[in-house]
Design a protein around this motif. Sequence first.
Motif, mmCIF file in Angstrom:
data_model
loop_
_atom_site.group_PDB
_atom_site.id
_atom_site.type_symbol
_atom_site.label_atom_id
_atom_site.label_comp_id
_atom_site.label_asym_id
_atom_site.label_seq_id
_atom_site.Cartn_x
_atom_site.Cartn_y
_atom_site.Cartn_z
ATOM 1 N N UNK A 85 -5.259 -38.786 54.444
ATOM 2 C CA UNK A 85 -6.247 -38.240 55.384
ATOM 3 C C UNK A 85 -6.727 -39.302 56.362
ATOM 4 N N UNK A 86 -5.786 -40.019 56.921
ATOM 5 C CA UNK A 86 -6.133 -41.132 57.805
ATOM 6 C C UNK A 86 -6.800 -40.649 59.081
ATOM 7 N N UNK A 87 -7.746 -41.458 59.566
ATOM 8 C CA UNK A 87 -8.522 -41.154 60.762
ATOM 9 C C UNK A 87 -8.289 -42.246 61.809
ATOM 10 N N UNK A 88 -8.511 -41.937 63.067
ATOM 11 C CA UNK A 88 -8.356 -42.972 64.106
ATOM 12 C C UNK A 88 -9.201 -44.213 63.824
ATOM 13 N N UNK A 89 -10.351 -44.026 63.213
ATOM 14 C CA UNK A 89 -11.218 -45.167 62.913
ATOM 15 C C UNK A 89 -10.686 -46.039 61.781
ATOM 16 N N UNK A 90 -9.615 -45.625 61.131
ATOM 17 C CA UNK A 90 -8.955 -46.470 60.137
ATOM 18 C C UNK A 90 -7.999 -47.469 60.789
ATOM 19 N N UNK A 91 -7.800 -47.349 62.093
ATOM 20 C CA UNK A 91 -6.931 -48.273 62.807
ATOM 21 C C UNK A 91 -7.464 -49.697 62.716
ATOM 22 N N UNK A 92 -6.620 -50.598 62.219
ATOM 23 C CA UNK A 92 -7.037 -51.983 62.002
ATOM 24 C C UNK A 92 -5.845 -52.788 61.488
ATOM 25 N N UNK A 93 -6.035 -54.087 61.434
ATOM 26 C CA UNK A 93 -5.119 -54.938 60.687
ATOM 27 C C UNK A 93 -5.655 -55.009 59.260
ATOM 28 N N UNK A 109 -1.159 -56.616 58.095
ATOM 29 C CA UNK A 109 -0.220 -55.600 58.563
ATOM 30 C C UNK A 109 -1.006 -54.581 59.396
ATOM 31 N N UNK A 110 -0.448 -54.210 60.537
ATOM 32 C CA UNK A 110 -1.153 -53.317 61.468
ATOM 33 C C UNK A 110 -1.013 -51.867 61.028
ATOM 34 N N UNK A 111 -2.133 -51.172 60.988
ATOM 35 C CA UNK A 111 -2.157 -49.733 60.758
ATOM 36 C C UNK A 111 -2.779 -49.090 61.994
ATOM 37 N N UNK A 112 -2.041 -48.184 62.611
ATOM 38 C CA UNK A 112 -2.525 -47.485 63.801
ATOM 39 C C UNK A 112 -2.499 -45.988 63.543
#
Length: 115
Positions: A85-93, A109-112
Amino acid sequence: QVQLVESGGGLVQPGGSLSLSCAASGFTFSRYGMSWYRQAPGKERELVASITAAGGGTNYADSVKGRFTISRDNAKNQMYLQMISLKPEDTAVYYCSVFTSSRNWGPGTQVTVSS
């Protein structure tokens, strides 16, 4: 010396899932609690989840509770972070970390999360 290497990041759509791994070496993995941190652009690094040395205890940031699961395999010297249930606000290294005699970090590791 302590070495931590994250893998599994990438681009995923909102609502999607991703699994991260952390390969550890240079210390007795089974004796140390481990953690996942993340850092979004322009923000401070924050603790996402942590797990005790034997894996019996876990702790999560409120923002990821119910969506992220931290686990470890002491036989393989690996730690994992299952994210749903990933959200845009989970975007981070996302960083793997352990405190031995000092705080140690992997390269990240980058998660977008984006449509």
